[in-house]
Design a protein around this motif. Structure first.
Motif, PDB file in Angstrom:
ATOM      1  N   LEU A  14       0.770  -1.246  -0.094  1.00  0.00           N
ATOM      2  CA  LEU A  14      -0.103  -0.019   0.139  1.00  0.00           C
ATOM      3  C   LEU A  14       1.023   1.131  -0.148  1.00  0.00           C
ATOM      4  O   LEU A  14       0.512   2.379  -0.473  1.00  0.00           O
ATOM      5  CB  LEU A  14      -0.846  -0.049   1.144  1.00  0.00           C
ATOM      6  CG  LEU A  14      -1.902   1.085   1.354  1.00  0.00           C
ATOM      7  CD1 LEU A  14      -2.769   1.482   0.216  1.00  0.00           C
ATOM      8  CD2 LEU A  14      -2.467   1.108   2.556  1.00  0.00           C
ATOM      9  N   ARG A  15       1.950   1.255   0.260  1.00  0.00           N
ATOM     10  CA  ARG A  15       2.818   2.466   0.621  1.00  0.00           C
ATOM     11  C   ARG A  15       3.335   2.969  -0.884  1.00  0.00           C
ATOM     12  O   ARG A  15       3.517   4.017  -0.901  1.00  0.00           O
ATOM     13  CB  ARG A  15       4.019   1.968   1.386  1.00  0.00           C
ATOM     14  CG  ARG A  15       3.879   1.652   2.813  1.00  0.00           C
ATOM     15  CD  ARG A  15       5.244   1.081   3.365  1.00  0.00           C
ATOM     16  NE  ARG A  15       4.822   0.340   4.759  1.00  0.00           N
ATOM     17  CZ  ARG A  15       5.948  -0.351   5.360  1.00  0.00           C
ATOM     18  NH1 ARG A  15       6.863  -0.570   5.136  1.00  0.00           N
ATOM     19  NH2 ARG A  15       5.567  -0.689   6.645  1.00  0.00           N
TER      20      ARG A  15
ATOM     21  N   THR B 149       1.664   6.099  -1.883  1.00  0.00           N
ATOM     22  CA  THR B 149       1.964   7.283  -1.518  1.00  0.00           C
ATOM     23  C   THR B 149       3.039   8.221  -2.439  1.00  0.00           C
ATOM     24  O   THR B 149       3.198   9.218  -2.641  1.00  0.00           O
ATOM     25  CB  THR B 149       2.741   7.476  -0.084  1.00  0.00           C
ATOM     26  OG1 THR B 149       4.009   6.485  -0.137  1.00  0.00           O
ATOM     27  CG2 THR B 149       1.727   6.618   0.925  1.00  0.00           C
TER      28      THR B 149
ATOM     29  N   ALA C 103      -6.269  -4.278   0.895  1.00  0.00           N
ATOM     30  CA  ALA C 103      -4.787  -3.519   0.663  1.00  0.00           C
ATOM     31  C   ALA C 103      -4.003  -4.420   1.510  1.00  0.00           C
ATOM     32  O   ALA C 103      -3.877  -4.866   2.504  1.00  0.00           O
ATOM     33  CB  ALA C 103      -4.655  -2.101   1.377  1.00  0.00           C
TER      34      ALA C 103
ATOM     35  N   VAL D  65      -0.539  -3.046   5.332  1.00  0.00           N
ATOM     36  CA  VAL D  65      -1.328  -2.141   6.095  1.00  0.00           C
ATOM     37  C   VAL D  65      -0.369  -2.302   7.364  1.00  0.00           C
ATOM     38  O   VAL D  65      -0.385  -3.112   8.026  1.00  0.00           O
ATOM     39  CB  VAL D  65      -2.740  -2.226   6.287  1.00  0.00           C
ATOM     40  CG1 VAL D  65      -3.211  -1.340   7.347  1.00  0.00           C
ATOM     41  CG2 VAL D  65      -3.460  -2.045   4.898  1.00  0.00           C
ATOM     42  N   SER D  66      -0.056  -0.868   7.957  1.00  0.00           N
ATOM     43  CA  SER D  66       0.695  -0.984   9.071  1.00  0.00           C
ATOM     44  C   SER D  66       0.276  -0.279  10.360  1.00  0.00           C
ATOM     45  O   SER D  66       0.255  -0.771  11.505  1.00  0.00           O
ATOM     46  CB  SER D  66       2.310  -0.291   8.882  1.00  0.00           C
ATOM     47  OG  SER D  66       2.871  -0.904   7.938  1.00  0.00           O
TER      48      SER D  66
ATOM     49  N   GLY E 265      -4.538   4.396  10.749  1.00  0.00           N
ATOM     50  CA  GLY E 265      -4.743   5.383   9.394  1.00  0.00           C
ATOM     51  C   GLY E 265      -4.734   4.935   8.143  1.00  0.00           C
ATOM     52  O   GLY E 265      -5.711   5.388   7.325  1.00  0.00           O
ATOM     53  N   GLU E 266      -3.724   4.059   7.749  1.00  0.00           N
ATOM     54  CA  GLU E 266      -3.822   3.590   6.589  1.00  0.00           C
ATOM     55  C   GLU E 266      -5.014   2.778   5.854  1.00  0.00           C
ATOM     56  O   GLU E 266      -5.460   2.879   4.774  1.00  0.00           O
ATOM     57  CB  GLU E 266      -2.532   2.486   6.218  1.00  0.00           C
ATOM     58  CG  GLU E 266      -1.287   3.405   6.458  1.00  0.00           C
ATOM     59  CD  GLU E 266       0.007   2.386   6.412  1.00  0.00           C
ATOM     60  OE1 GLU E 266       1.255   2.981   6.092  1.00  0.00           O
ATOM     61  OE2 GLU E 266      -0.233   1.200   6.653  1.00  0.00           O
ATOM     62  N   ALA E 267      -5.449   2.118   6.978  1.00  0.00           N
ATOM     63  CA  ALA E 267      -6.755   1.100   6.538  1.00  0.00           C
ATOM     64  C   ALA E 267      -7.717   2.071   6.472  1.00  0.00           C
ATOM     65  O   ALA E 267      -8.821   1.902   5.620  1.00  0.00           O
ATOM     66  CB  ALA E 267      -6.996   0.159   7.839  1.00  0.00           C
TER      67      ALA E 267
ATOM     68  N   ASP F 225      -7.919   5.182   5.453  1.00  0.00           N
ATOM     69  CA  ASP F 225      -7.986   6.027   4.382  1.00  0.00           C
ATOM     70  C   ASP F 225      -8.290   4.972   2.924  1.00  0.00           C
ATOM     71  O   ASP F 225      -8.860   5.532   1.932  1.00  0.00           O
ATOM     72  CB  ASP F 225      -6.501   6.439   4.087  1.00  0.00           C
ATOM     73  CG  ASP F 225      -6.101   7.746   4.998  1.00  0.00           C
ATOM     74  OD1 ASP F 225      -7.345   8.230   5.555  1.00  0.00           O
ATOM     75  OD2 ASP F 225      -5.140   7.983   5.382  1.00  0.00           O
ATOM     76  N   PHE F 226      -7.742   3.905   2.935  1.00  0.00           N
ATOM     77  CA  PHE F 226      -8.011   2.899   2.001  1.00  0.00           C
ATOM     78  C   PHE F 226      -9.483   2.619   1.918  1.00  0.00           C
ATOM     79  O   PHE F 226      -9.993   2.642   0.779  1.00  0.00           O
ATOM     80  CB  PHE F 226      -7.023   1.757   2.197  1.00  0.00           C
ATOM     81  CG  PHE F 226      -7.315   0.722   1.067  1.00  0.00           C
ATOM     82  CD1 PHE F 226      -6.749   0.638   0.065  1.00  0.00           C
ATOM     83  CD2 PHE F 226      -8.184  -0.508   1.299  1.00  0.00           C
ATOM     84  CE1 PHE F 226      -6.803  -0.298  -1.055  1.00  0.00           C
ATOM     85  CE2 PHE F 226      -8.495  -1.389   0.571  1.00  0.00           C
ATOM     86  CZ  PHE F 226      -7.525  -1.344  -0.830  1.00  0.00           C
TER      87      PHE F 226
ATOM     88  N   ALA G 184      -8.337  -4.964   5.026  1.00  0.00           N
ATOM     89  CA  ALA G 184      -6.736  -4.807   5.139  1.00  0.00           C
ATOM     90  C   ALA G 184      -6.384  -6.075   5.407  1.00  0.00           C
ATOM     91  O   ALA G 184      -6.608  -6.869   6.142  1.00  0.00           O
ATOM     92  CB  ALA G 184      -6.443  -3.884   6.507  1.00  0.00           C
TER      93      ALA G 184
END
Length: 550
Positions: free
Chosen positions: A352-353, A356, A384, A387-388, A391-393, A395-396, A410
């Motif tokens: 997912l990174r 960015t 995705a 996922v770390s 917040g990433e989850a 936004d995705f 995720a």
């Protein structure tokens, strides 16, 4: 007492038979100097040898099955790489004879792959095979390759290249044993496709002699030399019971008392689609979309992606399809998505990174998935990779829904995601545990390195603890939690995963029958008791032994 060697088990089942070793590669002759007058002809002969090897591989690809054709064609492309021929020619023009020029040129390319690590390091066997074939062609020697003893045999080799594995006849090859190789090597991939017991990374395989009797256990990852007749008979009886048990249970996955566990298939390329769609499954638990992006200079277009996704959704009409968005980086670098100067790609911009760095990659992919899903009866879920943090989850999930797709999830492949799975579950509709990467990061062990296989064992209690955390978080928030790593293909481990709270398992189509049968033989309470035993064990070997004894 019979000697038992260990390696990395690939695929279930066992088989016994006599060893037949691969034909050795051609020996290089003594070096000779090439004068300026002879150099052009020598260089032309080198190029012709490469051309003929590539043409032979293409002919084999045309006659092979889809899976084999793909790997053979990829190897043929390597042989036609102009940089390789140019380097060999340059060495000849400097005075090196053709055979040694080929060996040196391949050696330089080989070093580059080894330095890249991961998936690319496992392609070293492909280059070694091309080198041997090219040298043999140049010198007019017999091609190295598969033995033909005239009876069924256990194939033993240092490693196997695509040109060899693609021609394996399951009616003649009873099992595979290689001294090198890892869980993502061609040997491992094709062993699963063919349903052959296989043990790779077995360092003791070099001591096995032609004609020697061996017993190969693909589930335990063991090779027993000179087994007693009684041992072979017992293994054959177990194998017969295994096959009959797997064939007896059909339909949706469930435990003996009716607790549902969705059984799904993994899908990694369109050529796998007919087999995957025909399997007795409830859909796709992991659709790896990287095949559309690999080996190209720019990302596939919206139209190309839409057509590929639509083909999958049509084949699985009425069933679930979980699409994993692009998992680039680490062992799958892409020139348009990943940086070439990362010191440690496995810990770099991957999964997912990559969004960015180039948000349009993900947006285009989601648009293609949404367009392909429109009008389809397939139940399309999107998740995705890598996922770390919560917040990433979040936004995705928002981006997925903004594209008109209803179900967003995720992957739990990083220990941090497992530790905060509850927060991930609050913004996601489901979680999927990728045990391969989760083990890699939990134990700081490269998952492609055969020497660290013990640490990467999915029976490791610490790894099972992380799975339990993710499953418990999913249950608390009413979210399904699946497992799509290699752990899901292990019929002995499947009840343990269900006991930990996992709601679905996704594996290669050939593995589902045994997993289904294993679940049908246990109640949910049985599964929970097994999970408790495994978690309490001090190590992976003990955990496995405790469960198998129960």
């Amino acid at each position: 007492m019979a000697a038992v060697m260990t390696g990395i088990g690939i695929g279930g089942g066992s088989a016994a038979g006599p060893v037949a070793r691969m034909a050795p590669p051609p020996a290089l002759p003594a070096p000779r100097a090439v004068g300026a007058a002879d150099a052009p002809a020598e260089a032309a002969a080198v190029r012709e040898a490469l051309r003929q090897v590539a043409a032979d591989l293409e002919r084999r690809a045309a006659a092979a099955s889809d899976a084999a054709a793909e790997v053979l064609s990829a190897q043929a492309l390597m042989a036609t790489d102009p940089a390789l021929a140019d380097r060999a020619e340059a060495l000849v023009l400097d005075g090196t004879d053709g055979a040694h020029a080929l060996a040196a040129a391949f050696g330089e390319f080989r070093a580059g792959l080894e330095a890249a690590g991961g998936y690319f390091a496992e392609r070293v066997a492909d280059l070694d095979d091309l080198r041997d074939r090219s040298v043999a062609r140049l010198l007019g020697l017999p091609m190295p390759g598969l033995p033909a003893p005239g009876h069924p045999y256990v194939l033993v080799a240092d490693d196997l290249a695509p040109a060899d594995t693609a021609l394996l006849d399951p009616a003649q090859v009873l099992a595979l044993v290689t001294r090198r190789g890892g869980p993502t090597s061609h040997t491992a991939i094709l062993a699963k496709i063919l349903g052959l017991p296989a043990v790779v990374g077995c360092t003791g395989a070099g001591t096995l002699a032609d004609g020697q009797s061996v017993l190969v256990d693909g589930a335990a990852g063991t090779v027993e030399a000179d087994p007693l007749p009684q041992t072979v008979a017992e293994a054959a009886a177990r194998e017969d019971r295994r096959r009959r048990r797997a064939a007896q249970v059909r339909g949706p996955g469930r435990t003996a008392d009716g607790h549902p566990v969705k059984l799904l298939v993994n899908l990694g390329a369109l050529h796998e689609l007919p087999t995957a769609a025909a399997a007795d499954s409830e859909g796709v638990g992991l659709f790896r979309t990287e095949f559309l992006y690999l080996d190209r200079a720019q990302a596939p277009s919206l139209e190309e992606q839409t057509a590929a996704y639509r083909e999958v959704f049509t084949a699985f009409a009425g069933r679930r399809v979980v699409v994993r968005t692009l998992d680039a980086g680490a062992d799958k670098p892409l020139p348009f998505a990943t940086a070439a100067d990362e010191q440690n790609p496995a810990l770099g911009v991957r999964g997912l990174r990559t969004a960015t760095r180039d948000p349009e990659l993900l947006r285009t992919q989601l648009a293609a998935i949404a367009e392909a899903a429109e009008g389809s009866t397939a139940e399309v879920w999107v998740m995705a990779p890598m996922v770390s943090v919560p917040g990433e989850a979040a936004d995705f999930s928002a981006l997925v829904r903004a594209h008109g797709l209803r179900v967003a999830g995720a992957m739990v492949e990083v220990p941090a995601a497992a530790l905060r799975a509850g927060s991930l579950a609050q913004s996601c509709d489901f979680l999927s545990v990728g045990t391969n990467d989760l083990a890699q990061y939990a134990f700081a062990a490269d998952r492609t390195l055969g020497s660290l296989a013990a640490l990467l064992d999915p029976w490791q209690p610490a790894l099972l603890d992380l799975v339990r955390m993710a499953a418990a978080a999913g249950e608390a928030h009413g979210r399904p939690v699946g497992v799509c790593g290699e752990a899901a293909a292990d019929p002995a481990l499947a009840p343990v995963l269900v006991g930990l709270g996992v709601t679905s398992l996704s594996a290669a189509p050939s593995c589902l029958g045994e997993v289904r049968a294993a679940l049908a033989a246990r109640t949910l309470d049985d599964c929970r008791a097994l999970a408790t035993r495994a978690l309490a064990a001090p190590d992976a070997a003990t955990a496995r032994a405790e469960v198998l004894r129960s």
